[in-house]
Design a protein around this motif. Structure first.
Motif, short mmCIF file in Angstrom:
data_model
loop_
_atom_site.label_atom_id
_atom_site.label_comp_id
_atom_site.label_asym_id
_atom_site.label_seq_id
_atom_site.Cartn_x
_atom_site.Cartn_y
_atom_site.Cartn_z
N THR A 126 0.78 -1.24 0.00
CA THR A 126 0.00 0.00 0.00
C THR A 126 0.81 1.29 0.00
O THR A 126 0.24 2.37 -0.10
CB THR A 126 -0.91 0.01 1.23
N GLU A 169 -0.22 -1.85 -7.00
CA GLU A 169 -0.44 -1.33 -5.64
C GLU A 169 -1.40 -2.25 -4.89
O GLU A 169 -2.35 -2.79 -5.46
CB GLU A 169 -1.03 0.08 -5.72
N GLY A 170 -1.18 -2.43 -3.60
CA GLY A 170 -2.05 -3.26 -2.78
C GLY A 170 -1.89 -4.72 -3.13
O GLY A 170 -0.77 -5.22 -3.34
N CYS A 200 -3.21 -5.63 1.21
CA CYS A 200 -4.20 -4.70 0.65
C CYS A 200 -4.58 -3.66 1.70
O CYS A 200 -4.30 -3.80 2.89
CB CYS A 200 -5.42 -5.44 0.12
N SER A 201 -5.25 -2.60 1.26
CA SER A 201 -5.44 -1.41 2.09
C SER A 201 -6.22 -1.63 3.38
O SER A 201 -5.86 -1.05 4.41
CB SER A 201 -6.08 -0.29 1.26
N ALA A 213 -4.55 -0.56 6.85
CA ALA A 213 -5.19 0.45 7.70
C ALA A 213 -5.39 -0.07 9.12
O ALA A 213 -5.13 0.64 10.10
CB ALA A 213 -6.53 0.87 7.10
N MET A 263 -14.14 2.24 1.20
CA MET A 263 -13.09 2.74 0.33
C MET A 263 -13.70 3.75 -0.64
O MET A 263 -14.88 3.68 -0.94
CB MET A 263 -12.46 1.57 -0.45
N LYS A 273 -4.11 7.48 3.16
CA LYS A 273 -2.82 7.12 2.56
C LYS A 273 -2.04 6.16 3.46
O LYS A 273 -0.89 6.42 3.83
CB LYS A 273 -2.01 8.37 2.24
N GLN A 291 0.94 9.64 5.48
CA GLN A 291 -0.23 9.03 6.13
C GLN A 291 -0.78 9.91 7.25
O GLN A 291 -0.04 10.56 7.98
CB GLN A 291 0.18 7.67 6.70
N PHE A 302 -7.51 8.31 -1.42
CA PHE A 302 -6.90 7.13 -0.82
C PHE A 302 -7.13 7.12 0.69
O PHE A 302 -6.20 7.22 1.50
CB PHE A 302 -5.41 7.09 -1.13
N ILE A 346 -9.34 5.12 3.91
CA ILE A 346 -10.04 3.91 4.33
C ILE A 346 -10.72 4.20 5.66
O ILE A 346 -10.09 4.74 6.58
CB ILE A 346 -9.06 2.73 4.55
#
Length: 233
Positions: free
Chosen positions: A11, A98-99, A130-131, A135, A175, A202, A208, A225, A227
């Motif tokens: 991510t 990505e992810g 993955c995100s 997160a 998302m 992010k 982030q 971006f 979550i």
């Protein structure tokens, strides 16, 4: 026949690439990835840059951020034909994603289109972070425990979708929700869920931002971006 590799690169943090994914990247001669916008590096390229060698050929592919199916299909076909020029010349291509490669990934459409144009192409995918998982890790919480049901909404256009999710699962992940954030905040306020809702913007990237307990955060300006993890019991 040459092989098209799809490598999950996580991510944002380059160290979240798996050992297998990193080895695949380091052994690759041709590395493809989604092209950035306005002349900037895309996220996948930014993640893999620390691991690249000067002899490797970089192949940015254009994937527009639109909803029009015709325009998207044309972009996938153009990208697939570009990749096929290498594959049909006997060269492997490694696509950095990505992810996670199987989680709402651009690579899915690229691989499907490549195989539609040439069914002999061999596809190999390497999973990754993955995100939602990233997160949860940044928040320091488990994403789920025991028998909790999890629902992930990859896009949110109507609040009714969120109402349904909250009535179905104990943990809901949102998302691409930033454009509806004020309405989401009001709904969570009515349901008394703001204190148990958190946002990571992010996730694992250098810039982030973490928001915990949303009770006084009705005016947040969030990026694409972002979550949100909503817990209710």
């Amino acid at each position: 026949m040459s092989k098209l590799y799809g490598v999950s690169v996580g991510t944002g943090d380059p160290e979240l690439i798996t050992v297998k994914g990193l080895k695949c990247l380091q052994n690759a001669n041709i590395i493809a990835f989604p092209e950035g916008i306005r002349g900037k590096q895309g996220i996948a390229q930014t993640i893999i840059t620390p691991w690249l060698e000067s002899h490797q050929t970089l192949l940015p592919l254009k994937f527009p951020y639109v909803q029009d199916e015709t325009e998207l299909t044309q972009a996938w076909e153009t990208a697939a034909k570009t990749v096929l020029t290498y594959l049909q010349n006997g060269e492997d291509v490694t696509f950095a994603c990505e992810g996670d490669i199987s989680f709402y990934s651009t690579f899915t459409y690229l691989a499907q289109t490549v195989q539609k144009l040439d069914s002999n192409v061999v596809i190999e995918t390497i999973p990754g972070v993955c995100s939602p998982m990233a997160a949860a890790a940044e928040l320091g919480i488990p994403l789920t425990t025991r028998s909790q049901r999890l629902m992930i909404l990859p896009t949110l256009y109507h609040l009714e979708e969120l109402e349904t999710a909250l009535n179905t699962a104990e943990v809901v992940v949102l998302m691409k929700f930033s454009s509806l954030y004020p309405q989401i905040w009001e709904l969570l306020d009515k349901k008394g869920l703001l204190a148990s809702s958190q946002i990571v913007e992010k996730a694992t990237m250098p810039d982030q931002v973490v928001y915990k307990d949303l009770r006084n955060m009705d005016q947040l300006k969030l990026s694409y971006f972002s979550i949100m993890i909503i817990n209710h019991y």
